[in-house]
Every structure is written in C-alpha cells, then in structure tokens.
Design a protein around this motif. Structure first.
Motif, PDB file in Angstrom:
ATOM      1  N   SER A 138       0.826  -1.209   0.000  1.00 10.69           N
ATOM      2  CA  SER A 138       0.000   0.000   0.000  1.00 10.69           C
ATOM      3  C   SER A 138       0.859   1.257   0.000  1.00 10.69           C
ATOM      4  CB  SER A 138      -0.960  -0.001   1.185  1.00 10.69           C
ATOM      5  OG  SER A 138      -0.250   0.063   2.403  1.00 10.69           O
ATOM      6  N   TYR A 183      -5.143   2.644   2.805  1.00  6.28           N
ATOM      7  CA  TYR A 183      -5.238   1.696   3.911  1.00  6.28           C
ATOM      8  C   TYR A 183      -6.198   2.267   4.955  1.00  6.28           C
ATOM      9  CZ  TYR A 183      -3.528  -2.476   6.304  1.00  6.28           C
ATOM     10  OH  TYR A 183      -3.406  -3.725   6.873  1.00  6.28           O
ATOM     11  N   PHE A 233      -4.261  -8.101  -4.534  1.00  2.46           N
ATOM     12  CA  PHE A 233      -3.811  -7.774  -5.888  1.00  2.46           C
ATOM     13  C   PHE A 233      -2.533  -8.571  -6.215  1.00  2.46           C
ATOM     14  CE2 PHE A 233      -1.410  -5.331  -8.989  1.00  2.46           C
ATOM     15  CZ  PHE A 233      -2.370  -5.000  -9.931  1.00  2.46           C
TER      16      PHE A 233
HETATM   17  O1  GMT Z   1       0.743  -8.019   1.974  1.00  2.00           O
HETATM   18  C1  GMT Z   1       1.535  -7.163   1.600  1.00  2.00           C
HETATM   19  O2  GMT Z   1       2.426  -7.377   0.803  1.00  2.00           O
HETATM   20  C2  GMT Z   1       1.422  -5.766   2.139  1.00  2.00           C
HETATM   21  C3  GMT Z   1       0.037  -5.292   1.943  1.00  2.00           C
HETATM   22  C4  GMT Z   1      -0.135  -3.867   2.405  1.00  2.00           C
HETATM   23  O3  GMT Z   1      -1.088  -3.691   3.091  1.00  2.00           O
HETATM   24  O4  GMT Z   1       0.617  -2.970   2.084  1.00  2.00           O
HETATM   25  O5  GMT Z   1      -0.300  -5.440   0.579  1.00  2.00           O
HETATM   26  C5  GMT Z   1      -1.646  -5.334   0.211  1.00  2.00           C
HETATM   27  O6  GMT Z   1      -1.734  -4.207  -0.660  1.00  2.00           O
HETATM   28  C6  GMT Z   1      -0.988  -4.337  -1.874  1.00  2.00           C
HETATM   29  C7  GMT Z   1      -1.089  -3.039  -2.656  1.00  2.00           C
HETATM   30  O7  GMT Z   1      -2.389  -2.733  -2.988  1.00  2.00           O
HETATM   31  C8  GMT Z   1      -1.504  -5.548  -2.663  1.00  2.00           C
HETATM   32  O8  GMT Z   1      -0.767  -5.683  -3.851  1.00  2.00           O
HETATM   33  C9  GMT Z   1      -1.345  -6.807  -1.810  1.00  2.00           C
HETATM   34  O9  GMT Z   1      -1.911  -7.900  -2.512  1.00  2.00           O
HETATM   35  C10 GMT Z   1      -2.080  -6.633  -0.485  1.00  2.00           C
HETATM   36  N1  GMT Z   1      -1.789  -7.771   0.392  1.00  2.00           N
HETATM   37  C11 GMT Z   1      -2.732  -8.651   0.751  1.00  2.00           C
HETATM   38  O10 GMT Z   1      -3.886  -8.578   0.384  1.00  2.00           O
HETATM   39  C12 GMT Z   1      -2.280  -9.761   1.632  1.00  2.00           C
END
Ligand code: GMT
Length: 375
Positions: free
Chosen positions: A14, A92, A284
C-alpha cells in the motif's frame, strides 16, 4: 490539484502504491503532500511539487499506546489549511480513514470542506479490518469516505461481503511504470548470483504468514531436484527465520539466498527467471506485477485478486493455495527450455502493460475531480 496523501511509509504494497501514485501525480503537474510518520521508502525526490510532512507522536509515560490517529488528524488539519489542499487521499483504511474523517469534521467547524478518497488495499479489509476489535470503526470510516476505491474486483467483493458498506466501491487496479523498468536492464549482474546454467527463482515479500513462505521453500525444493537453480528470498518478516531452518532441513540451504529488505528490486528482478507468490490471501499482488513488468513469469496461488493480475498459462501459472506439487510442475514447464522461458518472459511483460501507469493514474484524477465537484 493539491492532493494530500496519507499512507504507511514502510516496505509493503500500500505504501509503495501511494508513493508511486504521488510521484506520478506530481509529474502530471499536481502538488502532492505526503503525510505519514516517516519519509516513504520509495520517495527520494522531494521537489517543488512533492512535500513530505512528518507526523510526530511524542512519547508520554501516561500513554501505554501512543495516539497516532489523533496526531495524524491534527497534522491533516494543519496541512490542509496551510496549503489549501483540494482533496485528501488515504491509503489503507486503518487508521487512516478514521483519522481523515476526524480531520474533515474539525475542518468543517472552520468552514473548510475537503473530500476524502479512501483506497482499500487488502489486509485492512481481509485480515485486520474485519476483526471485531476494529470492524465497527472500519465500517464507519469507509461509509463516511466521499469516494471508496479498491485495488481489485476481488477486494471489492470481499469488502461488500465482510462489511455493511453503503458506498459504491470503484475498482482502480494497482499500476506499474513500465518506462522506468526498462532503464534498469543495463545494470544487471546475474553472474553474482548464479552460474550460467542455473535458473534464478525469486520471491519478494514482507514474509508474514499470509505469504505462505514455507510453500516458497517447498516448491523450490521440488524444482531444484530436476533443474540446476537458485532461490533468492527478498524481504524481512517473522517467517524468515523458520524458512531458513526449513531450507537447512531440506538440505538446500546452499541454494537459497536470503537478501533481507532491498531498495533495489529492479536489479534483482532483471536477472530473475521466475517469481514465486504462493500466498493464501492477496488482494492484488503488486510484487507479481513488478516481476511481470521485468519480464519475469509468475507462479502463484489463485488467491484473491491474483487471478486479475497473473494470466494462467500466459504470464505464468496459478495453482490452489498450498499445492506445491502443482506449482513446481508448472514452474518446470516454463523453465524446461529457453524457448518456452523466453515466450513466457515476453508474455509476462505484455500482461504487465495492462497495468501501465498511464492508464491508471487518470482514473484517480477522475475520482478526485468528481469528489471535489460533488462537495
Ligand atoms: O501483503 C503485503 O504485501 C502488504 C500489503 C499492504 O497492506 O501494504 O499489501 C496489500 O496491498 C498491496 C497493494 O495494494 C496488494 O498488492 C497486496 O496484494 C495486499 N496484500 C494482501 O492482500 C495480503
């Protein structure tokens, strides 16, 4: 427009999306103000269009927990007033949407109206936000946002399933700047990592449970039995230690390199042949998109939004969560000969173009304009 972006500044999807979005918006002439507790990791160019405002939370012995959202909402009020911000974009939901709403309310008292756009990223909904401790506050602050976006259709569906959402959620996918990717190919030092006949397989994450790190090691263990190869593990997190132990137990520790956190993802991806992402949840899968943009095919699970990013049989393959046999078989089918590998590399790059920054950033501009005009 003058845009305030609230995000987490650390390594992680994020924060990376928010930072890259802010940089792209500034290049398109907007004034961007990042508001968070530390300068975001990918933000190295502060200039007349990009500002960083640090949220300080002084330690006070009375507080067992320091009240970050209070400090953030106060900072938002100060910055929005001082710089005449047009729109606030919080990435977020927890606690950013809540703090943003409080800031809006405080500003309203002074006759200032500013819309809030909230972008849902994944764990704020699927892992943390839906916990009963947070759910009422998360539901409230999503419903109080002027516009809500999610990074995939899958996340939109999860949000509507898990929360009582009154707002329409608009899907705006994550994106990649393909042009900056190309530039880094001149700096590729493959020989430092593997011999010429070895394939290089890479995994990048924050190594939390949701990423199924043992499945990365198990899949690689199965691959390396049939093909000379190395596994490069990038990132830090609680699952790193157990993964190092597992690699030792499986007798493959000499083929697995743990690099820790890196700001040089481009340099690692440019010599990678395959990317592994077996997560049990992924809204994603930005890491998969970054790999594809570097021409690295992706072997992933089919969790959440991964199916919207990784095209099965084209940019890589998908398997059920935990099915490391299938992941290894699919990996070998790509890596078995150079012609197949090169075809998948080319297709991975083409698939990444669907998410080119030029296509996605205007969607956010459109959302900002609509939010501003609606107030
Ligand atoms: O899980 C991560 O790698 C970190 C997390 C975050 O909250 O920053 O990633 C989430 O947001 C990303 C950006 O939009 C997505 O690409 C990741 O898929 C998402 N992680 C999950 O849903 C577990």
């Amino acid at each position: 427009m003058k845009i305030a972006i609230v995000c987490y500044p650390t390594f992680g999807g994020s924060g990376v999306v928010a930072t890259e979005l802010g940089i792209a918006l500034s290049k398109r002439g907007h004034e961007v103000h990042f508001i968070t507790y530390k300068q975001p990791v990918r933000l190295d160019l502060l200039n007349e269009k990009i500002f960083f405002h640090e949220v300080n939370v002084p330690e006070y012995p009375l507080f067992h927990f320091q009240p970050y959202e209070l400090a953030l909402s106060s900072k938002l009020v100060t910055i929005i007033k001082a710089y005449h911000i047009d729109v606030m974009h919080v990435h977020y939901a927890i606690p950013h949407a809540y703090a943003g709403y409080m800031a809006k309310k405080m500003l309203k008292q002074e006759g200032i109206t500013v819309p809030m756009v909230t972008t849902l990223h994944g764990t704020d909904i699927t892992l943390v936000g839906s916990h009963p401790f947070y759910k009422p506050a998360v539901t409230f602050s999503i419903n109080k946002s002027d516009v809500v976006t999610s990074v995939s259709q899958s996340l939109k569906e999860d949000t509507n399933r898990l929360f009582d959402i009154k707002r329409k959620i608009r899907v705006i996918p994550n994106f990649i700047d393909i042009n900056t990717v190309k530039d880094t190919f001149t700096d590729c030092q493959r020989a430092l990592m593997a011999t010429e006949e070895e394939r290089i397989i890479t995994h990048i994450s924050n190594m939390r449970e949701v990423k199924c790190i043992p499945d990365v090691i198990k899949t690689f263990s199965k691959i390396q039995k049939h093909l000379p190869s190395k596994l490069i593990m990038v990132g830090e997190g609680p699952e790193r230690g157990p993964a190092e132990l597992l690699a030792q137990e499986l007798g493959i520790a000499n083929k697995v390199v743990f690099l820790g956190n890196s700001n040089e993802i481009d340099k690692i991806l440019c010599f990678s042949d395959l990317f592994l992402l077996p997560s049990k949840a992924e809204s994603f899968g930005l890491a998969a998109l970054e790999a594809m943009a570097h021409g690295v095919p992706v072997i992933s699970s089919n969790a959440g939004g991964l199916a919207e990013v990784n095209q099965d049989g084209y940019s890589g393959f998908m398997s059920g969560v935990g099915d490391t046999d299938s992941m290894a078989t699919n990996a070998l089918s790509i890596l078995k000969d150079s012609n197949t590998l090169n075809l998948f590399k080319k297709q991975a790059r083409l698939q990444a173009q669907q998410f080119a920054i030029e296509r996605v950033v205007p969607m956010y501009e459109d959302v900002y304009l609509k939010a501003i005009n609606r107030l």
